[in-house]
Design a protein around this motif. Structure first.
Motif, PDB file in Angstrom:
ATOM      1  N   GLY A  96       0.600  -1.693   0.086  1.00  0.00           N
ATOM      2  CA  GLY A  96       0.185   0.167  -0.235  1.00  0.00           C
ATOM      3  C   GLY A  96       0.622   1.297  -0.174  1.00  0.00           C
ATOM      4  N   ASN A  97       2.417   1.137   0.505  1.00  0.00           N
ATOM      5  CA  ASN A  97       3.140   2.564   0.162  1.00  0.00           C
ATOM      6  C   ASN A  97       3.695   2.537  -0.267  1.00  0.00           C
ATOM      7  OD1 ASN A  97       1.453   3.506   3.307  1.00  0.00           O
ATOM      8  ND2 ASN A  97       3.373   2.172   4.187  1.00  0.00           N
ATOM      9  N   ALA A  98       3.708   1.783  -1.776  1.00  0.00           N
ATOM     10  CA  ALA A  98       4.600   2.157  -2.592  1.00  0.00           C
ATOM     11  C   ALA A  98       4.405   2.254  -3.714  1.00  0.00           C
ATOM     12  CB  ALA A  98       5.367   0.039  -3.226  1.00  0.00           C
ATOM     13  N   ALA A  99       4.751   2.630  -3.886  1.00  0.00           N
ATOM     14  CA  ALA A  99       5.158   4.055  -5.292  1.00  0.00           C
ATOM     15  C   ALA A  99       4.897   2.988  -7.035  1.00  0.00           C
ATOM     16  CB  ALA A  99       5.714   4.887  -5.525  1.00  0.00           C
ATOM     17  N   PRO A 100       3.859   2.810  -7.342  1.00  0.00           N
ATOM     18  CA  PRO A 100       3.642   1.675  -8.709  1.00  0.00           C
ATOM     19  C   PRO A 100       4.937   1.630  -9.683  1.00  0.00           C
ATOM     20  CG  PRO A 100       1.874   2.531  -8.898  1.00  0.00           C
ATOM     21  CD  PRO A 100       2.408   3.883  -7.704  1.00  0.00           C
ATOM     22  N   GLY A 101       6.053   1.202  -9.614  1.00  0.00           N
ATOM     23  CA  GLY A 101       6.734   1.214 -10.314  1.00  0.00           C
ATOM     24  C   GLY A 101       6.956   1.236 -12.266  1.00  0.00           C
ATOM     25  N   LEU A 102       5.878   1.105 -12.676  1.00  0.00           N
ATOM     26  CA  LEU A 102       5.228   1.405 -14.472  1.00  0.00           C
ATOM     27  C   LEU A 102       5.024   2.960 -13.788  1.00  0.00           C
ATOM     28  CD1 LEU A 102       4.755   0.833 -16.910  1.00  0.00           C
ATOM     29  CD2 LEU A 102       2.524   0.465 -15.978  1.00  0.00           C
ATOM     30  N   LEU A 103       4.212   3.382 -12.825  1.00  0.00           N
ATOM     31  CA  LEU A 103       4.303   4.578 -12.986  1.00  0.00           C
ATOM     32  C   LEU A 103       5.391   5.549 -12.916  1.00  0.00           C
ATOM     33  CD1 LEU A 103       2.598   8.093 -12.271  1.00  0.00           C
ATOM     34  CD2 LEU A 103       2.443   7.255 -10.412  1.00  0.00           C
ATOM     35  N   ALA A 104       7.030   5.163 -11.957  1.00  0.00           N
ATOM     36  CA  ALA A 104       7.887   5.817 -12.140  1.00  0.00           C
ATOM     37  C   ALA A 104       8.981   5.708 -13.145  1.00  0.00           C
ATOM     38  CB  ALA A 104       8.500   5.057 -10.927  1.00  0.00           C
ATOM     39  N   GLN A 105       8.598   4.263 -13.835  1.00  0.00           N
ATOM     40  CA  GLN A 105       8.853   4.201 -15.522  1.00  0.00           C
ATOM     41  C   GLN A 105       8.222   5.283 -16.094  1.00  0.00           C
ATOM     42  OE1 GLN A 105       8.766   0.639 -16.930  1.00  0.00           O
ATOM     43  NE2 GLN A 105       8.754   1.368 -19.215  1.00  0.00           N
ATOM     44  N   ARG A 106       7.161   5.260 -16.245  1.00  0.00           N
ATOM     45  CA  ARG A 106       6.994   6.532 -17.316  1.00  0.00           C
ATOM     46  C   ARG A 106       6.968   7.892 -17.480  1.00  0.00           C
ATOM     47  NH1 ARG A 106       6.467   2.396 -19.802  1.00  0.00           N
ATOM     48  NH2 ARG A 106       4.585   1.454 -20.190  1.00  0.00           N
ATOM     49  N   ILE A 107       6.715   8.828 -15.709  1.00  0.00           N
ATOM     50  CA  ILE A 107       7.299   9.559 -15.393  1.00  0.00           C
ATOM     51  C   ILE A 107       9.028   9.619 -15.904  1.00  0.00           C
ATOM     52  CG2 ILE A 107       8.355  11.135 -13.374  1.00  0.00           C
ATOM     53  CD1 ILE A 107       5.957   9.845 -12.121  1.00  0.00           C
ATOM     54  N   GLY A 108      10.664   8.756 -15.800  1.00  0.00           N
ATOM     55  CA  GLY A 108      11.471   8.486 -16.269  1.00  0.00           C
ATOM     56  C   GLY A 108      10.975   8.885 -17.341  1.00  0.00           C
ATOM     57  N   GLU A 109      10.138   8.295 -18.150  1.00  0.00           N
ATOM     58  CA  GLU A 109      10.625   8.175 -19.511  1.00  0.00           C
ATOM     59  C   GLU A 109      10.298   9.628 -20.544  1.00  0.00           C
ATOM     60  OE1 GLU A 109       9.424   3.513 -20.986  1.00  0.00           O
ATOM     61  OE2 GLU A 109       7.639   4.734 -20.637  1.00  0.00           O
ATOM     62  N   GLN A 110       9.199   9.868 -19.732  1.00  0.00           N
ATOM     63  CA  GLN A 110       8.779  11.401 -19.985  1.00  0.00           C
ATOM     64  C   GLN A 110      10.238  12.407 -19.410  1.00  0.00           C
ATOM     65  OE1 GLN A 110       5.971  12.716 -21.379  1.00  0.00           O
ATOM     66  NE2 GLN A 110       5.082  10.453 -22.095  1.00  0.00           N
ATOM     67  N   ILE A 111      10.463  12.490 -18.352  1.00  0.00           N
ATOM     68  CA  ILE A 111      11.368  13.651 -18.406  1.00  0.00           C
ATOM     69  C   ILE A 111      12.364  13.573 -18.958  1.00  0.00           C
ATOM     70  CG2 ILE A 111      12.699  13.537 -16.251  1.00  0.00           C
ATOM     71  CD1 ILE A 111      11.911  13.485 -14.535  1.00  0.00           C
ATOM     72  N   ALA A 112      12.947  12.302 -20.000  1.00  0.00           N
ATOM     73  CA  ALA A 112      14.113  12.164 -20.311  1.00  0.00           C
ATOM     74  C   ALA A 112      13.742  13.504 -22.417  1.00  0.00           C
ATOM     75  CB  ALA A 112      14.970  11.035 -20.683  1.00  0.00           C
TER      76      ALA A 112
END
Length: 205
Positions: free
Chosen positions: A118-134
């Motif tokens: 429950g306290n975790a941030a979804p890995g896929l969300l982090a990946q998508r954010i990273g892709e957008q930042i890049a």
């Protein structure tokens, strides 16, 4: 069903429910909740109470899953019942909704492990954010305008600003299973407001 354990995956173990909990679940259709319970049984704390309709709530097969909380395997704490089976979702199912790898493992007791999910941030969300930042960084380095903003011939030099624009670009179309559409829309709106202020400040300066 209630109490069943996958012999090949200790995290795919159904919570053991009481007989009364199972009877209640049997009356609730896919997507339903406590409002679908008959007059008997009914919870004293919910008599004449409007709200908390996700209690004993079933998920849907074809809709966004609810936010996974530290109570994600407890049907009395939210919409955590399996769409058709009379049980709460398992830790493995909750982990998959959080986009954990299929072989991910947790440590501790059941409640402690549910808290980790429950306290975790979804890995896929982090990946998508990273892709957008890049992608935004690439636009920034080339001197182009940020995607989604009708301003040309300006260079972004602030990493924080690029992050906000990237997050907005991500959140607008993205619906993460664990965050839920309402939460994502709020984040997107917040990013629009902040990024617009930063952009105006940079142009004015």
């Amino acid at each position: 069903m209630s109490g069943q354990v996958d012999p090949n995956d200790r995290f795919h173990a159904a919570r053991r429910h009481s007989e009364i909990a199972i009877r209640r679940l049997r009356t609730i259709p896919e997507g339903g909740g406590r409002a679908d319970l008959p007059d008997n049984p009914v919870f004293d704390c919910h008599r004449d109470h409007k709200g908390h309709y996700d209690i004993y709530g079933r998920m849907w097969w074809d809709q966004v899953a609810p936010t996974q909380t530290s109570w994600c395997t407890n049907v009395t704490r939210g919409r955590f019942a399996h769409p058709v089976q009379d049980r709460a979702i398992t830790l493995r199912e909750a982990m998959l909704l959080q986009t954990f790898p299929p072989t991910a493992e947790l440590r501790g007791g059941v409640e402690a492990m549910a808290l980790q999910v429950g306290n975790a941030a979804p890995g896929l969300l982090a990946q998508r954010i990273g892709e957008q930042i890049a992608a935004m960084e690439e636009v920034s380095r080339s001197g182009g305008a940020p995607v989604g903003l009708a301003v040309a011939d300006a260079k972004i030099e602030s990493s924080a600003y690029a992050f906000l624009v990237a997050l907005h670009s991500l959140c607008s179309p993205f619906r993460c299973h664990s965050v839920g559409s309402v939460g994502v829309e709020r984040v997107a709106s917040y990013c629009v407001a902040i990024s617009s202020r930063l952009w105006r400040a940079r142009v004015a300066g």
